[in-house]
Scaffold this motif. Structure first.
Motif, PDB file in Angstrom:
ATOM      1  N   ARG A 167      47.521  38.145  -7.929  1.00  0.00           N
ATOM      2  CA  ARG A 167      47.825  36.793  -8.408  1.00  0.00           C
ATOM      3  C   ARG A 167      48.821  36.118  -7.477  1.00  0.00           C
ATOM      4  NH1 ARG A 167      47.978  35.298 -14.406  1.00  0.00           N
ATOM      5  NH2 ARG A 167      45.848  35.837 -14.917  1.00  0.00           N
ATOM      6  N   VAL A 168      48.392  35.066  -6.841  1.00  0.00           N
ATOM      7  CA  VAL A 168      49.310  34.271  -6.011  1.00  0.00           C
ATOM      8  C   VAL A 168      49.040  32.817  -6.374  1.00  0.00           C
ATOM      9  CG1 VAL A 168      50.030  33.654  -3.672  1.00  0.00           C
ATOM     10  CG2 VAL A 168      49.068  35.917  -4.096  1.00  0.00           C
ATOM     11  N   ASN A 169      50.111  32.085  -6.700  1.00  0.00           N
ATOM     12  CA  ASN A 169      49.939  30.685  -7.061  1.00  0.00           C
ATOM     13  C   ASN A 169      49.916  29.826  -5.794  1.00  0.00           C
ATOM     14  OD1 ASN A 169      49.945  28.142  -8.073  1.00  0.00           O
ATOM     15  ND2 ASN A 169      51.947  28.279  -9.084  1.00  0.00           N
ATOM     16  N   LYS A 171      48.609  26.935  -5.223  1.00  0.00           N
ATOM     17  CA  LYS A 171      48.854  25.490  -5.392  1.00  0.00           C
ATOM     18  C   LYS A 171      50.345  25.187  -5.492  1.00  0.00           C
ATOM     19  CE  LYS A 171      44.413  23.948  -6.957  1.00  0.00           C
ATOM     20  NZ  LYS A 171      43.542  24.509  -7.954  1.00  0.00           N
ATOM     21  N   GLY A 172      51.120  26.133  -6.070  1.00  0.00           N
ATOM     22  CA  GLY A 172      52.549  25.879  -6.267  1.00  0.00           C
ATOM     23  C   GLY A 172      53.399  26.260  -5.057  1.00  0.00           C
TER      24      GLY A 172
END
Ligand SMILES: NC(=O)c1ccc[n+]([C@@H]2O[C@H](COP(=O)([O-])OP(=O)(O)OC[C@H]3O[C@@H](n4cnc5c(N)ncnc54)[C@H](O)[C@@H]3O)[C@@H](O)[C@H]2O)c1
Length: 276
Positions: A167-169, A171-172
């Protein structure tokens, strides 16, 4: 004296395949594009419509195999290489591969290699989006460490299998972040459309289990950057390439397209071959 043009077939009518076809069509390469194939027929149609000399559009791989093409260029996917490379050689055709990551499967590579020997065919692997492969080959037996660091904008990494497991955000993300460190054998599986360069580097150097890959995502990155560090008894090598992404596919660097065209040019007219 005019040299005979080689008959070329193409699998994959996307960013790289289309530019190769246009280069052949405009006589930048001493070849004739006789057949094109894409899983999406409309992409093959659209490409053929852009060309002055129209190739046959194959409806399936069998039609491409049955064609009189002497050299098949793959610019499609690792899966296409796994599915079709061996049959292409068995049909006595030479092969140029862009999706080099597929060759890091040792069993597959060994089978392909023995078919190439058996049928007396040649395999061409362009250096793609990196530089320095000639030097890496020269010091192959003296190498102690090789690392490639690839930096891309998040949009160039979207949809890769890595994000199914991690899981890597994206967009943020506000600044550059190293999201992956590992060896090439795993990296080509997790980032199949992004690290063909790591595969080429492995094959030229110390192999897929010793070539370290770092992937950096940078929301400010405007270029696809590849940095190679290599160390050994010969000294040290450092190469950095700041690539403009292909306008048609941000995962693909424009240099990869140019390298494919240059490699095909040599394959079609190999009286003088510089840097091989
Ligand atoms: N060696 C390198 O340095 C390097 C650099 C960039 C890209 N690549 C690889 O080259 C390949 C092509 O890149 P691109 O930017 O042109 O991609 P792209 O997505 O723009 O085009 C690929 C085309 O191939 C077609 N295709 C996919 N699988 C197929 C199959 N099994 N049979 C027939 N057609 C199929 C797709 O429909 C698409 O039209 C990719 O695998 C990419 O990872 C290699």
């Amino acid at each position: 004296m005019n040299r005979k043009r080689r008959r070329v077939g193409l699998i994959g009518c996307g960013a790289i395949g289309s530019e190769i076809a246009v280069a052949i069509d405009s006589s930048r390469v001493n070849a004739e594009l006789v057949v094109v194939y894409d899983v999406y027929r409309e992409r093959a149609d659209a490409l053929a419509n852009r060309l002055n000399t129209r190739p046959v559009i194959a409806d399936n791989i069998d039609a491409l195999l049955a064609s009189d093409a002497e050299l098949i260029v793959e610019a499609a996917s690792q899966q296409a290489v796994r599915d079709h490379a061996k049959s292409i050689v068995e049909h006595k055709k030479d092969l140029m591969l862009m999706s080099v990551g597929a060759l890091l499967d040792d069993a597959f590579y060994a089978e392909l290699h023995s078919l190439l020997e058996m049928y007396g065919r040649r395999l061409y692997l362009p250096t793609g989006a990196i530089a320095g492969i000639d030097a890496i080959r020269s010091v192959k037996h003296m190498l102690k460490e090789v690392t490639i660091t690839t930096t891309k904008h998040p949009r160039a990494l979207m949809g890769t299998p890595f994000f199914k497991e991690h899981r890597v955000n994206l967009k943020g993300l506000k600044k550059a972040k190293v999201i992956y460190r590992g060896y090439a054998r795993e990296a080509v599986r997790l980032f199949p459309a992004n690290v063909n360069v790591a595969a080429i580097l492995s094959l030229a150097g110390i192999g897929a289990d010793r070539t370290m890959v770092r992937i950096v995502v940078d929301p400010r990155a405007k270029r696809n950057i590849h940095e190679i560090h290599a160390r050994g008894e010969f000294g040290e090598l450092y190469f950095k390439v700041n690539n403009i992404p292909s306008p048609n596919n941000p995962k693909t660097s424009y240099l990869a397209v140019l390298s494919a065209i240059e490699c095909l040019g040599r394959a079609c007219n190999d009286m003088i071959s510089i840097g091989t």
